[in-house]
Design a protein around this motif. Structure first.
Motif, PDB file in Angstrom:
ATOM      1  N   LEU A  17       0.833  -1.208   0.000  1.00 45.44           N
ATOM      2  CA  LEU A  17       0.000   0.000   0.000  1.00 45.44           C
ATOM      3  C   LEU A  17       0.870   1.261   0.000  1.00 45.44           C
ATOM      4  O   LEU A  17       0.527   2.261  -0.635  1.00 45.44           O
ATOM      5  CB  LEU A  17      -0.926  -0.009   1.227  1.00 45.44           C
ATOM      6  N   PHE A 191      -6.631  -6.317   1.050  1.00 44.78           N
ATOM      7  CA  PHE A 191      -5.894  -5.786  -0.096  1.00 44.78           C
ATOM      8  C   PHE A 191      -4.823  -6.772  -0.538  1.00 44.78           C
ATOM      9  O   PHE A 191      -4.225  -7.476   0.281  1.00 44.78           O
ATOM     10  CB  PHE A 191      -5.278  -4.418   0.234  1.00 44.78           C
ATOM     11  N   THR A 193      -1.630  -7.612  -1.196  1.00 41.50           N
ATOM     12  CA  THR A 193      -0.225  -7.243  -0.978  1.00 41.50           C
ATOM     13  C   THR A 193       0.496  -8.435  -0.353  1.00 41.50           C
ATOM     14  O   THR A 193      -0.130  -9.434  -0.003  1.00 41.50           O
ATOM     15  CB  THR A 193      -0.103  -6.056   0.001  1.00 41.50           C
TER      16      THR A 193
HETATM   17  N1  LIG Z   1      -2.975  -5.647   2.851  1.00 42.57           N
HETATM   18  C1  LIG Z   1      -4.083  -5.609   3.569  1.00 42.57           C
HETATM   19  O1  LIG Z   1      -5.081  -6.286   3.270  1.00 42.57           O
HETATM   20  C2  LIG Z   1      -4.172  -4.727   4.785  1.00 42.57           C
HETATM   21  C3  LIG Z   1      -5.378  -4.704   5.473  1.00 42.57           C
HETATM   22  C4  LIG Z   1      -5.503  -3.903   6.593  1.00 42.57           C
HETATM   23  C5  LIG Z   1      -4.438  -3.133   7.008  1.00 42.57           C
HETATM   24  N2  LIG Z   1      -3.268  -3.167   6.327  1.00 42.57           N
HETATM   25  C6  LIG Z   1      -2.165  -2.337   6.827  1.00 42.57           C
HETATM   26  O2  LIG Z   1      -1.626  -1.570   5.792  1.00 42.57           O
HETATM   27  C7  LIG Z   1      -0.251  -1.322   6.055  1.00 42.57           C
HETATM   28  C8  LIG Z   1       0.556  -1.675   4.820  1.00 42.57           C
HETATM   29  O3  LIG Z   1       0.414  -3.072   4.616  1.00 42.57           O
HETATM   30  P1  LIG Z   1       0.739  -3.787   3.228  1.00 42.57           P
HETATM   31  O4  LIG Z   1      -0.404  -4.662   2.947  1.00 42.57           O
HETATM   32  O5  LIG Z   1       1.189  -2.796   2.221  1.00 42.57           O
HETATM   33  O6  LIG Z   1       1.947  -4.719   3.711  1.00 42.57           O
HETATM   34  P2  LIG Z   1       3.397  -4.954   3.099  1.00 42.57           P
HETATM   35  O7  LIG Z   1       3.989  -6.038   3.933  1.00 42.57           O
HETATM   36  O8  LIG Z   1       3.339  -5.130   1.637  1.00 42.57           O
HETATM   37  O9  LIG Z   1       4.137  -3.581   3.420  1.00 42.57           O
HETATM   38  C9  LIG Z   1       4.427  -3.195   4.726  1.00 42.57           C
HETATM   39  C10 LIG Z   1       5.682  -2.353   4.674  1.00 42.57           C
HETATM   40  O10 LIG Z   1       6.003  -1.906   6.001  1.00 42.57           O
HETATM   41  C11 LIG Z   1       7.393  -2.094   6.207  1.00 42.57           C
HETATM   42  N3  LIG Z   1       7.670  -2.219   7.625  1.00 42.57           N
HETATM   43  C12 LIG Z   1       7.236  -3.172   8.480  1.00 42.57           C
HETATM   44  N4  LIG Z   1       7.721  -2.952   9.705  1.00 42.57           N
HETATM   45  C13 LIG Z   1       8.486  -1.829   9.627  1.00 42.57           C
HETATM   46  C14 LIG Z   1       9.257  -1.091  10.563  1.00 42.57           C
HETATM   47  N5  LIG Z   1       9.347  -1.475  11.833  1.00 42.57           N
HETATM   48  N6  LIG Z   1       9.895   0.024  10.143  1.00 42.57           N
HETATM   49  C15 LIG Z   1       9.810   0.417   8.851  1.00 42.57           C
HETATM   50  N7  LIG Z   1       9.098  -0.229   7.908  1.00 42.57           N
HETATM   51  C16 LIG Z   1       8.463  -1.354   8.300  1.00 42.57           C
HETATM   52  C17 LIG Z   1       7.706  -3.373   5.431  1.00 42.57           C
HETATM   53  O11 LIG Z   1       9.077  -3.504   5.194  1.00 42.57           O
HETATM   54  C18 LIG Z   1       6.886  -3.136   4.179  1.00 42.57           C
HETATM   55  O12 LIG Z   1       7.595  -2.329   3.260  1.00 42.57           O
HETATM   56  C19 LIG Z   1       0.106  -2.152   7.298  1.00 42.57           C
HETATM   57  O13 LIG Z   1       0.079  -1.314   8.423  1.00 42.57           O
HETATM   58  C20 LIG Z   1      -1.002  -3.155   7.374  1.00 42.57           C
HETATM   59  O14 LIG Z   1      -1.267  -3.606   8.690  1.00 42.57           O
HETATM   60  C21 LIG Z   1      -3.096  -3.951   5.230  1.00 42.57           C
END
Ligand SMILES: NC(=O)c1ccc[n+]([C@@H]2O[C@H](COP(=O)([O-])OP(=O)(O)OC[C@H]3O[C@@H](n4cnc5c(N)ncnc54)[C@H](O)[C@@H]3O)[C@@H](O)[C@H]2O)c1
Length: 252
Positions: A17, A191, A193
């Protein structure tokens, strides 16, 4: 608020995201700092985003690293937008054979909640120092999850961390209102990802079956489109916006 010629920081901007959001903000004319932990992934992401983007390595829970990332952002120009996408997911029961240890619970809360707060608290000091342009000095976007309200069995740590993020939006918006800084939380549903790939396929299929419409996972760019809109729409403030195709997760 206009994005053109402003600077935005996107945490977790090297994947999922966050990367899609960075791409949108660059297309809208912003200079973007993407923050992530892996230099390799980060540099590759920045290269794909083009010359308006730079990668700075750092962990959101690390005070000094966040300071360095913000210094780098200010070198690019006026920091106006912060989009917090860094986060992790984790699921484990608290009764049974392999129970969640306290340090595992703490690690999830530390990354998702404390990491988000750490970046927000440091970034708003910099944003508050910018001159006022039209109505807004800047915008903070946090990312919670619909698990904040509809968490599944085993998601106590993740859901608690996300509920706390959603719960910060209003008090932060109230506190930052005198500085003309808005705070909006986005609560994504499902989403497509890498994070979603960590969820067992059977669970994803069951949840997909509960989706009212459309019955598909969201695309990262659909999250990014909302983030861009939030930055542009000054009436959005102090709110957690569900982006979930109408999903209200029942227990699976
Ligand atoms: N994908 C979904 O369906 C979904 C649903 C609800 C919420 N979210 C939230 O959206 C956000 C993004 O998720 P995503 O799906 O893109 O996941 P993703 O794993 O593709 O990306 C997450 C990113 O955060 C970085 N990250 C994690 N811990 C970190 C830290 N301590 N310091 C710096 N960077 C860090 C990772 O390296 C990665 O680049 C997250 O907070 C996740 O909980 C995602």
């Amino acid at each position: 608020m206009q994005l053109k010629d402003t600077v935005a920081l996107v945490t977790g901007g090297t994947a999922g995201l966050g990367l899609a959001t960075a791409r949108r903000l660059v297309a809208a004319g912003a200079r973007v700092v993407v923050m992530g932990r892996s230099p390799e992934t980060g540099r590759a992401a920045a290269a794909r985003l083009g010359p308006q983007a730079v990668f700075v390595a750092g962990d959101v829970t690390d005070d000094d690293a966040v300071g360095r990332v913000l210094d780098a952002a200010e070198e690019l120009g006026e920091l106006r937008s912060l989009v917090c996408c860094a986060g992790t997911t984790y699921s484990k029961q608290i009764l049974g054979r392999r129970v969640m240890r306290l340090d595992e619970f703490e690690a999830v809360v530390r990354t998702n909640l404390i990491g988000t707060f750490n970046v927000v608290r440091q970034a708003v000091v910099r944003i508050a120092a910018q001159p006022l342009v039209e109505e807004d000095r800047g915008v903070v976007i946090t990312t919670s999850s619909i698990a904040a309200w509809d968490g599944q069995s085993g998601q106590s740590a993740y859901a608690a961390s996300k509920a706390a993020i959603a719960g910060m939006a209003l008090p932060l918006a109230r506190e930052l209102a005198p500085h003309a800084i808005r705070v909006v939380d986005i609560a994504p549903g499902l989403f497509d990802t890498r994070l979603m790939q960590a969820v067992p396929e059977r669970a994803v299929e069951q949840l997909r079956g509960q989706l009212p419409h459309p019955k598909r996972l969201g695309a990262a760019d659909e999250f990014a489109a909302l983030a861009e809109h939030v930055i542009g729409n000054s009436m959005l403030n102090g709110e957690s916006v569900r982006l979930d195709a109408g999903l209200r997760m029942a227990p699976i």
